[in-house]
Write a protein that holds these residues in place. Structure first.
Motif, PDB file in Angstrom:
ATOM      1  N   ASN A 109       0.878  -1.227  -0.110  1.00  9.81           N
ATOM      2  CA  ASN A 109       0.042   0.080  -0.100  1.00  9.81           C
ATOM      3  C   ASN A 109       0.847   1.322  -0.088  1.00  9.81           C
ATOM      4  O   ASN A 109       1.997   1.307   0.653  1.00  9.81           O
ATOM      5  CB  ASN A 109      -1.081   0.247   1.359  1.00  9.81           C
TER       6      ASN A 109
ATOM      7  N   GLN B  72     -14.518   6.178   2.007  1.00  9.56           N
ATOM      8  CA  GLN B  72     -15.017   4.949   1.409  1.00  9.56           C
ATOM      9  C   GLN B  72     -13.477   4.284   0.748  1.00  9.56           C
ATOM     10  O   GLN B  72     -13.456   3.258   0.912  1.00  9.56           O
ATOM     11  CB  GLN B  72     -15.831   5.217   0.129  1.00  9.56           C
ATOM     12  N   GLU B  73     -12.603   5.218   0.539  1.00  9.67           N
ATOM     13  CA  GLU B  73     -11.462   4.589  -0.090  1.00  9.67           C
ATOM     14  C   GLU B  73     -10.346   3.983   1.251  1.00  9.67           C
ATOM     15  O   GLU B  73      -9.484   3.266   1.123  1.00  9.67           O
ATOM     16  CB  GLU B  73     -10.399   5.807  -0.626  1.00  9.67           C
TER      17      GLU B  73
ATOM     18  N   ASP C 241     -11.205  -0.211   3.954  1.00  6.53           N
ATOM     19  CA  ASP C 241     -10.466  -1.530   3.801  1.00  6.53           C
ATOM     20  C   ASP C 241      -9.237  -1.590   4.735  1.00  6.53           C
ATOM     21  O   ASP C 241      -8.959  -2.467   5.345  1.00  6.53           O
ATOM     22  CB  ASP C 241     -10.156  -2.267   2.243  1.00  6.53           C
ATOM     23  N   CYS C 242      -8.371  -0.628   4.533  1.00  7.15           N
ATOM     24  CA  CYS C 242      -7.055  -0.639   5.046  1.00  7.15           C
ATOM     25  C   CYS C 242      -7.414  -0.308   6.522  1.00  7.15           C
ATOM     26  O   CYS C 242      -6.707  -0.684   7.479  1.00  7.15           O
ATOM     27  CB  CYS C 242      -6.327   0.632   4.563  1.00  7.15           C
TER      28      CYS C 242
ATOM     29  N   GLN D  35     -10.113  -1.143   8.018  1.00  4.73           N
ATOM     30  CA  GLN D  35     -10.364  -2.336   8.717  1.00  4.73           C
ATOM     31  C   GLN D  35      -9.459  -3.509   9.339  1.00  4.73           C
ATOM     32  O   GLN D  35      -9.392  -3.998  10.547  1.00  4.73           O
ATOM     33  CB  GLN D  35     -11.213  -3.239   7.916  1.00  4.73           C
ATOM     34  N   ILE D  36      -8.245  -3.543   8.537  1.00  7.09           N
ATOM     35  CA  ILE D  36      -7.158  -4.168   8.979  1.00  7.09           C
ATOM     36  C   ILE D  36      -6.441  -3.405  10.366  1.00  7.09           C
ATOM     37  O   ILE D  36      -6.209  -4.510  11.365  1.00  7.09           O
ATOM     38  CB  ILE D  36      -6.204  -4.127   7.714  1.00  7.09           C
TER      39      ILE D  36
ATOM     40  N   LYS E 268     -19.245  -0.283   7.055  1.00  3.60           N
ATOM     41  CA  LYS E 268     -19.355  -1.339   6.029  1.00  3.60           C
ATOM     42  C   LYS E 268     -20.630  -1.705   5.637  1.00  3.60           C
ATOM     43  O   LYS E 268     -21.023  -1.882   4.430  1.00  3.60           O
ATOM     44  CB  LYS E 268     -18.355  -2.433   6.390  1.00  3.60           C
TER      45      LYS E 268
ATOM     46  N   ARG F 279     -22.136   1.113   3.453  1.00  2.00           N
ATOM     47  CA  ARG F 279     -21.456   1.136   2.186  1.00  2.00           C
ATOM     48  C   ARG F 279     -22.068   0.264   1.394  1.00  2.00           C
ATOM     49  O   ARG F 279     -22.256   0.269   0.157  1.00  2.00           O
ATOM     50  CB  ARG F 279     -19.802   1.046   2.280  1.00  2.00           C
ATOM     51  N   ASN F 280     -22.721  -1.040   1.997  1.00  2.48           N
ATOM     52  CA  ASN F 280     -23.275  -2.041   1.042  1.00  2.48           C
ATOM     53  C   ASN F 280     -24.507  -1.617   1.042  1.00  2.48           C
ATOM     54  O   ASN F 280     -25.186  -2.028  -0.069  1.00  2.48           O
ATOM     55  CB  ASN F 280     -22.938  -3.374   1.983  1.00  2.48           C
TER      56      ASN F 280
END
Length: 452
Positions: free
Chosen positions: A362, A398-399, A402-403, A405-406, A448, A451-452
């Motif tokens: 990343n 939104q971007e 994912d990062c 969440q980790i 999340k 977003r879904n």
């Protein structure tokens, strides 16, 4: 006989044939007069009207001099009328049909005598101008009524759109806080060109990133790398080194492992040599080689450390000036207007990110922005992401999900795992015990789900 035939033709052209009893008298009278050429027979002027009576027709031919005289008389009359500002009546004998340029239109319902004695009225010039202006305004009003709406030109439309765009831009500028306003007097803050510096960092961070190298490695894996990073964080803390040194150390390790297959027994040697190089680059008083020998429990000799140092520098082509996550962390923490607690929490997440092999590829700017976002979610700041952060980081919520969440998952598992150096470090009062904050697991689930 010829003259009699001509008189009959003339009477027909004038509108009638004389009675039979008078044809002889007419022929005698015609012979007594001077004969005219056939082409002058039709040169007749309309009947004049004087005091309500019809005058006899003028049969004089229109010569060039006579036409000039008639035109001059008409111009004199018009000039006098303009001086007196009154309408003028011009009799038909003053302007001949040959002299006038425009023929008069026929008027329905008039007799032949009225048509012949028609009077031409010339109005004042001022009246004509008023009529013209009135007609033009009337036409414009008619056009507006017929169109039903105001017609705008392309220039006016584009100007209006540009004005609206400028107003929106001004509103966005008002929402974005000037984070450098307090440092204008600080020469070390380089306020004049700090934005240009970070634009350059953003442009070059993609060209110097490590690749996914674990598949090419034979004896090492991601878990071994995590153990090495956990140990290096502890060494960095014991030596009291600068934060920049830790992030540059991990960059050197990952970039070297991307280009060189390394044995398992040499992995710690790569870490020690990388921290030695980073210390020489960032620190004022760098640790000596003997310090690294002692901290590694004499697993390697001085010659082995210096040999590995040279090998790493050759692989990296001595290029150590790269944007690490720390470079962006400093800027993003300033944009977030962090207090002490939040600042410690941001760096806690950033060090957790160093241990995650999945984040190696990343961009450093994304890892730094995700660390700030994870800290705001943990402390439940409102709003979670501001316009100022979006402007300076270049990422939306939104971007970063994912990062982030980790990082949140790593925080939730940090207290229970075996590798908890970072967790213990930020559980101390020195760092505000921010590692003990409840993880933002529920917040991330809500984000999340939305977003879904």
């Amino acid at each position: 006989m010829a003259s009699k035939r001509q008189e009959l033709v003339s009477q027909q052209q004038k509108g009638g044939i004389p009675p039979v009893g008078k044809q002889k008298a007419v022929a005698v009278a015609a012979d007594a007069k001077n004969r005219r050429a056939l082409e002058d027979i039709g040169n007749l002027v309309n009947v004049r009207v004087v005091e309500g009576k019809l005058e006899s027709q003028v049969n004089r031919p229109i010569t060039r001099s006579f036409g000039t005289q008639l035109l001059a008389n008409a111009q004199n009359v018009v000039a006098a009328a303009a001086a007196n500002k009154k309408p003028v009546t011009i009799q038909s004998d003053q302007v001949d049909a040959r002299v006038c340029a425009k023929p008069t239109k026929k008027v329905a319902g008039k007799s032949k005598e009225e048509k012949k004695g028609e009077i031409i009225v010339i109005s004042d010039d001022s009246n004509e101008e008023k009529k013209y202006e009135a007609g033009r305004s009337g036409r414009s009003r008619t056009c507006r009524r017929s169109s039903g709406k105001k017609v705008s030109s392309l220039t006016s439309v584009m100007t209006a759109r540009s004005k609206v765009a400028c107003e929106l831009a001004d509103k966005l500028k008002e929402m974005v806080i000037d984070i450098d306003a307090s440092d204008k007097e600080n020469q070390l803050a380089v306020v004049d060109y700090v934005e240009d510096i970070y634009k350059y960092y953003k442009s070059v961070e993609h060209s110097c990133r490590p690749r996914d190298y674990m598949d090419s490695q034979v004896e090492i894996n991601a878990k071994m790398r995590t153990v090495l990073v956990d140990w290096l964080i502890e060494v960095h803390y014991k030596f009291e080194l600068m934060p920049e040194t830790l992030y540059l150390t991990l960059y050197i390790i990952d970039l070297y492992l991307s280009t060189e297959v390394t044995l398992r027994r040499e992995l710690q040697l790569v870490g020690v040599s990388a921290m030695l190089i980073a210390s020489k680059y960032e620190e004022i008083w760098a640790p000596e080689v003997n310090d690294f020998i002692c901290i590694s429990d004499r697993a390697y000799t001085r010659e082995e450390i210096l040999r590995m140092e040279k090998r790493i520098l050759d692989k990296l082509q001595w290029n150590l000036t790269v944007p690490t996550p720390y470079v962006f962390l400093v800027r993003f923490v300033k944009a977030a207007e962090c207090d002490t607690e939040m600042k410690h929490l941001v760096f806690f997440f950033a060090e957790l990110a160093l241990m995650q092999y999945s984040l190696v590829t990343n961009c450093p700017s994304m890892v730094a922005a995700a660390s700030v976002y994870a800290a705001r979610c943990t402390l439940k700041k409102s709003p979670l992401w501001t316009e100022t952060l979006k402007c300076h980081t270049g990422f939306s919520e939104q971007e970063l999900l994912d990062c982030t969440q980790i990082l949140v998952n790593s925080h939730a598992a940090a207290g229970e795992g075996k590798l908890k150096v970072a967790y213990k470090k930020y559980s101390r009062e020195q760092f505000g015990a921010v590692a003990l904050c409840p993880p933002a697991t529920k917040v991330m689930e809500e984000l999340k789900a939305s977003r879904n």
